[in-house]
Design a protein around this motif. Structure first.
Motif, PDB file in Angstrom:
ATOM      1  N   HIS A  22      47.960  12.948  45.603  1.00  0.00           N
ATOM      2  CA  HIS A  22      48.370  11.707  46.264  1.00  0.00           C
ATOM      3  C   HIS A  22      47.492  11.489  47.494  1.00  0.00           C
ATOM      4  CE1 HIS A  22      51.993  11.893  43.723  1.00  0.00           C
ATOM      5  NE2 HIS A  22      52.011  13.176  44.046  1.00  0.00           N
ATOM      6  N   TYR A  23      47.133  10.231  47.703  1.00  0.00           N
ATOM      7  CA  TYR A  23      46.253   9.886  48.831  1.00  0.00           C
ATOM      8  C   TYR A  23      47.068   9.216  49.920  1.00  0.00           C
ATOM      9  CZ  TYR A  23      42.176   8.129  51.359  1.00  0.00           C
ATOM     10  OH  TYR A  23      41.220   7.865  52.318  1.00  0.00           O
TER      11      TYR A  23
ATOM     12  N   VAL B 190      50.212  -1.597  50.078  1.00  0.00           N
ATOM     13  CA  VAL B 190      51.476  -2.324  50.084  1.00  0.00           C
ATOM     14  C   VAL B 190      52.623  -1.320  50.011  1.00  0.00           C
ATOM     15  CG1 VAL B 190      52.834  -4.128  48.971  1.00  0.00           C
ATOM     16  CG2 VAL B 190      50.340  -4.194  48.861  1.00  0.00           C
ATOM     17  N   TYR B 191      53.639  -1.548  50.818  1.00  0.00           N
ATOM     18  CA  TYR B 191      54.839  -0.717  50.794  1.00  0.00           C
ATOM     19  C   TYR B 191      56.044  -1.595  50.450  1.00  0.00           C
ATOM     20  CZ  TYR B 191      51.942   2.695  53.245  1.00  0.00           C
ATOM     21  OH  TYR B 191      50.933   3.563  53.587  1.00  0.00           O
TER      22      TYR B 191
ATOM     23  N   PRO C  57      64.137  10.091  47.573  1.00  0.00           N
ATOM     24  CA  PRO C  57      63.216  11.101  48.122  1.00  0.00           C
ATOM     25  C   PRO C  57      62.126  10.437  48.951  1.00  0.00           C
ATOM     26  CG  PRO C  57      63.612  11.463  45.775  1.00  0.00           C
ATOM     27  CD  PRO C  57      64.209  10.135  46.106  1.00  0.00           C
ATOM     28  N   ALA C  58      61.584  11.176  49.874  1.00  0.00           N
ATOM     29  CA  ALA C  58      60.585  10.606  50.783  1.00  0.00           C
ATOM     30  C   ALA C  58      59.359  10.120  50.035  1.00  0.00           C
ATOM     31  CB  ALA C  58      60.193  11.649  51.829  1.00  0.00           C
ATOM     32  N   SER C  59      58.977  10.812  48.954  1.00  0.00           N
ATOM     33  CA  SER C  59      57.791  10.396  48.202  1.00  0.00           C
ATOM     34  C   SER C  59      57.997   9.056  47.528  1.00  0.00           C
ATOM     35  CB  SER C  59      57.431  11.455  47.157  1.00  0.00           C
ATOM     36  OG  SER C  59      58.529  11.693  46.285  1.00  0.00           O
TER      37      SER C  59
ATOM     38  N   GLN D 291      56.074   5.268  48.487  1.00  0.00           N
ATOM     39  CA  GLN D 291      55.165   4.857  47.425  1.00  0.00           C
ATOM     40  C   GLN D 291      54.485   3.547  47.800  1.00  0.00           C
ATOM     41  OE1 GLN D 291      56.997   3.628  43.713  1.00  0.00           O
ATOM     42  NE2 GLN D 291      58.974   3.299  44.750  1.00  0.00           N
ATOM     43  N   SER D 292      53.264   3.368  47.309  1.00  0.00           N
ATOM     44  CA  SER D 292      52.459   2.227  47.743  1.00  0.00           C
ATOM     45  C   SER D 292      51.648   1.685  46.583  1.00  0.00           C
ATOM     46  CB  SER D 292      51.520   2.635  48.886  1.00  0.00           C
ATOM     47  OG  SER D 292      50.646   3.670  48.463  1.00  0.00           O
TER      48      SER D 292
END
Length: 701
Positions: free
Chosen positions: A344-345, A387-388, A399-401, A405-406
């Motif tokens: 993940h970036y 974009v979020y 979950p935080a991930s 996410q974007s």
């Protein structure tokens, strides 16, 4: 700027300047210009194609930069170059003689200053002079300057709701109707159509500018009235417009350091002054054709990944940073022996993170959110902020991930956002963790997303925006009329080919509650995959079909119809496996054919987009399946196949491809030329001779 242009003799870099010392016993070192730059303008013209050129900057370009700076700073109105010179003349006149003033502002006639350089508001404190008191000029400077036109938080664009209402302007509708009439007239002159469209764009631009100016004036009046009614005890809740610059400072830290130094009132140390000069030099020599993110800069104009080394000039500007980004993902995944999807970036830290620490890393950013912006930021052909989703950011149960996410484009996120919006109940408050505005309906929420959270407003206001490009509408009309890419007309079916995708399994191997049938739309295909396998006996590695990609390359006779979805098998262990291609139109039986028939059937009625094109329809042999009805072949007993012998590749999977393109081959046309009997040499008749003629064949493009 002089060092960047190599204008000084003997100084080609900032290091050369730092090494220069003043000889002992002297107070200065005389420098000279290089002859090659004696006629080079200091402020030069810059274009998107060529960058900084050797031509001087035009007055219009300078005024555009100046007016834009004033608008961003919150000034209600702009000013002219003459206003700058007039203020300079006033300050010089207070400190120097008339001769020195005329020399500095290049005026040969002293009378010009009194006629054109004196402010309309008097500079004399008459009351203090009459009373013999010390003069005060603070209020005079206020009325003579631009401070009275500045209001903090002044918006520089129209709200989405007001901009959408401009489409109902009567004059604009009349101009648009005229364009539609000309386009419907087959004998209309193309130049006349182009002129009519230009009038629509110019009128809309003028209407938008006038509406924006009136909106600003009303906003300033309401803001100043609000300060009076609240007695100045309530802070203003203005939209933060520094999120763009804050994101840009992460990519270009030189701009961030310079902005901090310029806003500081403390004197700079020698080290800070050197750092400021170095930052200014870096900004002057930086190539802004493509702004690469930190760690993704090309090496010698090529991709930094050793196994690639592709020249960036061979790619378009928008593809360059994306190419390096994906190459680095593949290289890192290979080095760490992980799947690319497990990396993940982070656009805040500009680094890659594996699954093991990604969730904790996302939580660190969620706990320090300072901006309401959810829309993407693209600068110099590079995405510097994705974009979020405001719903996911505010959902503490996820979950935080997933909350972090974007998407790299606004349009790619709207499918996700629509699912949230459809499930909302109105009135409702904004789900963003930093926003608590109460919204009454869905339309007001769309406008709120555009105005406050900077999500692309064009997704839901195109029908209200008369200034939009009609290219998509024209393309859709051409497809309906059957105009292909080479200009020829063909008869096409209504809409894009549809596909009924059915996921199923025989009762002998698995137990399912029901069939799952989806009819996808032309723009997006969603399949509902079966996840409840109670008794998987087919194969330990082949248990589930799921869509992996939707191609829109336009494989249907040149039209931009979406291609059918491709599928892959997903094993229980989520192992990365290879893709095996299965051609449904191939005559030879495949090992997967019998197994695949238990899972997926594709209606042959949607195979071709051209009516009557049966010669090239390779799917006539496929049976048709009506949703809700059983098919004899499905009810028949499944053939006994040893599925243990079906061994997938290292990346096991199946990709279905419908109507694969056939290679074009020249056709030989046989023609028999009949000759009339001709008497020759005693009345004999010449026997007709069949001739073979090779037709001219052109490759279709």
């Amino acid at each position: 700027m002089a060092i960047a242009d190599e204008a000084l003799f003997g100084f080609n870099s900032m290091e050369d300047l730092w090494r220069q010392e003043i000889p002992q016993g002297e107070d200065e070192v005389s420098l000279r210009w290089n002859e090659s730059v004696e006629d080079l303008p200091i402020l030069r013209k810059a274009t998107m194609k060529d960058g900084v050129t050797k031509e001087p900057m035009t007055k219009a370009a300078f005024l555009g930069i100046y007016q834009s700076s004033l608008k961003n700073a919150g000034y209600l109105c702009g000013t002219s170059i003459h206003a700058i010179r007039r203020y300079l003349g006033k300050m010089v006149d207070e400190r120097y003689t008339e001769t020195e003033r005329s020399q500095h502002i290049t005026q040969s006639d002293p009378r010009i200053f009194g006629q054109s350089y004196v402010a309309n508001c008097s500079s004399v404190d008459g009351q203090a002079a009459f009373l013999g008191e010390a003069a005060q000029h603070d209020h005079i400077n206020y009325f003579q300057g631009l401070r009275k036109f500045r209001e903090k938080g002044l918006p520089n664009r129209l709200p989405a709701k007001i901009e959408a209402s401009l489409g109902q302007d009567s004059n604009l509708l009349e101009l648009k109707n005229k364009v539609q009439q000309l386009e419907a007239d087959e004998n209309a002159d193309p130049c006349e159509i182009s002129t009519a469209k230009s009038k629509v764009r110019e009128y809309f631009r003028s209407l938008k500018a006038k509406t924006l100016q009136q909106y600003k004036q009303d906003w300033v009046r309401n803001r100043r009235d609000w300060k009076v009614t609240t007695r100045g005890k309530e802070p203003a809740k203005d939209v933060n417009r520094t999120d763009f610059t804050q994101s840009l400072f992460l990519v270009v830290p030189e701009r961030g350091r310079l902005a901090k130094m310029m806003a500081s009132d403390e004197p700079l140390t020698e080290g800070e002054m050197r750092q400021a000069m170095q930052d200014l030099y870096s900004l002057c020599v930086r190539d802004y054709t493509v702004l690469y993110r930190p760690g993704e800069e090309p090496i010698d104009g090529a991709c930094p990944v050793k196994c690639c080394r592709l020249k960036m000039e061979s790619l378009t500007k928008r593809q360059r940073n994306t190419h390096i980004h994906e190459c680095q993902r593949r290289e890192l995944a290979s080095t760490l022996e992980q799947l690319q999807s497990d990396l993940h970036y982070c656009y805040q830290c500009f680094g890659w993170f594996p699954d093991e620490i990604w969730d904790n890393h996302c939580q660190s950013h969620l706990s320090s959110i300072t901006s309401k912006r959810c829309g993407s930021i693209i600068y110099c052909n590079t995405v510097i902020s994705p974009v979020y989703c405001p719903f996911c950011l505010g959902d503490a149960k996820l979950p935080a991930s997933l909350r972090w996410q974007s998407w790299v484009r606004d349009r790619n996120s709207w499918t996700h956002l629509e699912a949230h919006i459809e499930g909302s109940h109105w009135p409702s408050s904004c789900p963003h963790p930093l926003c608590d505005l109460q919204l009454n309906d869905k339309e007001s929420f769309y406008f709120h997303l555009s105005d406050i959270h900077n999500l692309c407003r064009g997704q839901h206001t195109k029908e209200h925006n008369p200034g939009q490009d009609k290219g998509l509408v024209n393309q859709k009309r051409k497809r309906q009329e059957g105009v292909t890419h080479n200009g020829k007309r063909q008869k096409v079916t209504e809409g894009a080919p549809q596909t009924d995708i059915i996921t199923s399994s025989s009762e002998a191997s698995t137990t399912l509650d029901s069939w799952t049938v989806k009819s996808p739309s032309p723009s997006s295909i969603f399949t509902e995959t079966v996840t409840d396998f109670k008794n998987s006996t087919i194969s330990p590695n082949l248990t589930l079909l799921s869509p992996i990609r939707l191609s829109t390359g336009g494989d249907h006779n040149g039209d931009n119809f979406p291609s059918l979805p491709e599928f892959r098998t997903v094993n229980d262990e989520d192992e990365s496996t290879g893709i095996s291609v299965v051609d449904l139109t191939e005559d030879k039986p495949s090992t997967y054919d019998n197994w695949l028939s238990q899972y997926t059937t594709i209606s042959s009625s949607a195979c071709s987009s051209i009516k009557g094109d049966s010669d090239y329809d390779d799917n006539k042999s496929l049976f048709d399946l009506t949703p809700g009805k059983s098919h004899p072949s499905l009810e028949a007993k499944a053939p006994s196949i040893d599925y243990s012998r079906v061994k997938p590749n290292k990346r096991s999977g199946i990709k279905l491809r419908l109507n694969p393109p056939k290679p074009l081959t020249p056709k030989i046309l046989l023609r028999v030329k009949r000759c009339d009997p001709v008497k020759k040499n005693g009345g004999g008749a010449r026997t007709p001779v069949p001739t073979i003629k090779k037709s001219r064949w052109k490759r279709c493009t």
